[in-house]
Design a protein around this motif. Structure first.
Motif, short mmCIF file in Angstrom:
data_model
loop_
_atom_site.label_atom_id
_atom_site.label_comp_id
_atom_site.label_asym_id
_atom_site.label_seq_id
_atom_site.Cartn_x
_atom_site.Cartn_y
_atom_site.Cartn_z
N ALA A 18 0.83 -1.20 0.00
CA ALA A 18 0.00 0.00 0.00
C ALA A 18 0.87 1.26 0.00
O ALA A 18 0.55 2.25 -0.68
CB ALA A 18 -0.93 -0.01 1.21
N LEU A 19 1.98 1.22 0.71
CA LEU A 19 2.89 2.36 0.73
C LEU A 19 3.50 2.60 -0.64
O LEU A 19 3.62 3.75 -1.10
CB LEU A 19 4.00 2.13 1.77
N ILE A 20 3.90 1.53 -1.30
CA ILE A 20 4.48 1.66 -2.65
C ILE A 20 3.46 2.26 -3.60
O ILE A 20 3.78 3.14 -4.43
CB ILE A 20 4.96 0.27 -3.16
N ALA A 21 2.21 1.83 -3.48
CA ALA A 21 1.15 2.39 -4.32
C ALA A 21 0.97 3.88 -4.06
O ALA A 21 0.83 4.68 -4.99
CB ALA A 21 -0.15 1.63 -4.06
N ASP A 22 0.98 4.26 -2.79
CA ASP A 22 0.82 5.67 -2.45
C ASP A 22 1.99 6.50 -2.99
O ASP A 22 1.79 7.64 -3.47
CB ASP A 22 0.76 5.84 -0.92
N LEU A 23 3.20 5.95 -2.91
CA LEU A 23 4.38 6.67 -3.39
C LEU A 23 4.31 6.86 -4.90
O LEU A 23 4.69 7.91 -5.43
CB LEU A 23 5.66 5.90 -3.01
N PHE A 82 18.16 -6.80 2.39
CA PHE A 82 18.06 -5.36 2.19
C PHE A 82 19.12 -4.89 1.20
O PHE A 82 18.83 -4.17 0.25
CB PHE A 82 18.22 -4.63 3.53
N SER A 83 20.39 -5.27 1.44
CA SER A 83 21.48 -4.79 0.60
C SER A 83 21.35 -5.29 -0.84
O SER A 83 21.63 -4.56 -1.79
CB SER A 83 22.83 -5.20 1.19
N GLU A 84 20.91 -6.54 -1.01
CA GLU A 84 20.74 -7.09 -2.36
C GLU A 84 19.72 -6.30 -3.16
O GLU A 84 19.90 -6.03 -4.36
CB GLU A 84 20.33 -8.56 -2.29
N ALA A 85 18.64 -5.92 -2.52
CA ALA A 85 17.61 -5.13 -3.21
C ALA A 85 18.09 -3.71 -3.46
O ALA A 85 17.85 -3.13 -4.53
CB ALA A 85 16.33 -5.12 -2.38
N MET A 86 18.80 -3.13 -2.50
CA MET A 86 19.24 -1.75 -2.60
C MET A 86 20.23 -1.55 -3.75
O MET A 86 20.12 -0.58 -4.52
CB MET A 86 19.86 -1.31 -1.28
N VAL A 87 21.22 -2.45 -3.87
CA VAL A 87 22.29 -2.24 -4.86
C VAL A 87 21.77 -2.40 -6.30
O VAL A 87 22.43 -1.98 -7.24
CB VAL A 87 23.47 -3.20 -4.61
N LYS A 88 20.60 -2.96 -6.46
CA LYS A 88 20.02 -3.12 -7.81
C LYS A 88 19.31 -1.86 -8.28
O LYS A 88 18.98 -1.73 -9.46
CB LYS A 88 19.04 -4.30 -7.82
N GLN A 145 15.48 5.65 -7.53
CA GLN A 145 14.52 4.58 -7.81
C GLN A 145 13.99 3.96 -6.52
O GLN A 145 14.68 3.88 -5.51
CB GLN A 145 15.17 3.50 -8.68
N LEU A 146 12.75 3.48 -6.60
CA LEU A 146 12.04 2.86 -5.49
C LEU A 146 11.90 1.37 -5.76
O LEU A 146 11.75 0.95 -6.92
CB LEU A 146 10.66 3.51 -5.37
N THR A 147 11.94 0.54 -4.73
CA THR A 147 11.70 -0.89 -4.92
C THR A 147 10.28 -1.11 -5.42
O THR A 147 9.33 -0.55 -4.87
CB THR A 147 11.91 -1.68 -3.62
N GLU A 148 10.16 -1.96 -6.44
CA GLU A 148 8.84 -2.24 -7.02
C GLU A 148 8.00 -3.12 -6.11
O GLU A 148 6.78 -3.05 -6.13
CB GLU A 148 9.00 -2.91 -8.38
N ILE A 192 12.15 0.54 -0.02
CA ILE A 192 13.47 1.16 -0.10
C ILE A 192 13.55 2.14 -1.27
O ILE A 192 13.06 1.84 -2.36
CB ILE A 192 14.57 0.09 -0.28
N ARG A 193 14.18 3.27 -1.02
CA ARG A 193 14.51 4.21 -2.10
C ARG A 193 15.99 4.54 -2.03
O ARG A 193 16.50 4.86 -0.95
CB ARG A 193 13.69 5.50 -1.99
N LEU A 194 16.67 4.44 -3.15
CA LEU A 194 18.09 4.78 -3.21
C LEU A 194 18.23 6.23 -3.65
O LEU A 194 17.81 6.60 -4.74
CB LEU A 194 18.82 3.86 -4.20
N ASP A 195 18.84 7.05 -2.80
CA ASP A 195 18.98 8.47 -3.10
C ASP A 195 20.28 8.81 -3.82
O ASP A 195 20.32 9.69 -4.67
CB ASP A 195 18.89 9.30 -1.81
N ASP A 196 21.39 8.12 -3.46
CA ASP A 196 22.67 8.46 -4.08
C ASP A 196 23.69 7.34 -3.86
O ASP A 196 23.51 6.48 -2.99
CB ASP A 196 23.20 9.77 -3.49
#
Length: 259
Positions: free
Chosen positions: A147-152, A190-196, A201-204, A216-220
């Motif tokens: 639900a959070l991903i949908a809202d984002l 967590f790290s495996e998803a983040m580095v991709k 970008q936001l995790t699908e 998760i969202r990667l900012d930089d």
């Protein structure tokens, strides 16, 4: 004029009295208290990093005098002959001797610059590479994360949702910000998803870990910024000193004959 024996004695006493006074802090109930005791305490204070000025030295002088007063009273009461006192003295003697042993070992086995450099090189090898600045929102259930991903995706602000919904109190209060960290700092999922992810970008899909479900969202991303050798040398020296001392202690334990 010819000095008599009594006059000569008086002259000697007058001459030596200032010297004798300099050797003593005070005379308590007829017993001299040597200045050396103040010097010993002053060295301990200096070793702790505090400067010894006139005010501190005056305080130390008063402490030495009080100690002598209390010691005299304890001796009057026969406390020095008690078993408890003797046991405590033995423990104190052991502590002082052992501390002196370890100090002597460290003086004779200093940490070398080559050892510091080798340890620093290991640190660099283990921590070089990329650092990631990510945000996350942690919730208990997968449906909540979806639900959070949908809202984002509809335009909700990540920082606001993190503050309102995340059960990670540390990062949640900061809008989900995890600051800069190596990927290895996080649990594997967590790290495996983040580095991709690409920057921004936001995790699908929600990411499951032992803590719950993450969005998760990667900012930089950047290359790791490591401190220079000179900046961390004191910590490395302290660490290596501890390792050497531990090895010394273990070696003594192993070669001791214990029945």
């Amino acid at each position: 004029m010819k000095l008599t024996l009594s006059a000569l004695t008086a002259a000697v006493l007058i001459t030596t009295a200032p010297w004798a006074a300099a050797q003593n802090v005070a005379i308590v109930n007829g017993k001299p208290v040597p200045t050396h005791r103040v010097d010993v305490l002053a060295k301990q204070v200096e070793a702790s990093g505090r400067p010894v000025d006139d005010q501190v030295r005056a305080q130390l002088k008063e402490e030495v005098i009080l100690r002598e007063i209390f010691m005299q009273e304890a001796q009057k009461r026969g406390i020095g002959a008690s078993k408890d006192y003797q046991d405590q003295i033995e423990l104190a003697r052991q502590t002082i001797m052992i501390r002196a042993l370890f100090t002597d070992f460290q003086k004779k086995n200093p940490v070398t610059d080559a050892e510091v450099k080798a340890e620093y090189d290991k640190f660099v090898a283990a921590n070089s590479g990329k650092e990631y600045r990510a945000r996350h929102i942690l919730v208990e259930k997968e449906d909540e994360a979806k639900a959070l991903i949908a809202d984002l995706k509809k335009g909700a602000k990540f920082e606001d949702l993190a503050k309102a919904k995340s059960k990670d109190p540390g990062s949640g209060a900061n809008g989900g910000d995890l600051d800069w960290a190596a990927a290895a700092s996080y649990v594997p999922e967590f790290s495996e998803a983040m580095v991709k992810l690409e920057k921004g970008q936001l995790t699908e899909a929600p990411v499951k870990s032992q803590f719950g479900w993450h969005v998760i969202r990667l900012d930089d991303v950047r290359q790791a910024e490591l401190p220079k050798l000179e900046e961390v040398k004191p910590q490395i020296v302290q660490q290596l000193q501890g390792q050497k001392l531990n090895q010394f202690q273990q070696a003594l334990r192993e070669k001791a004959k214990i029945q």
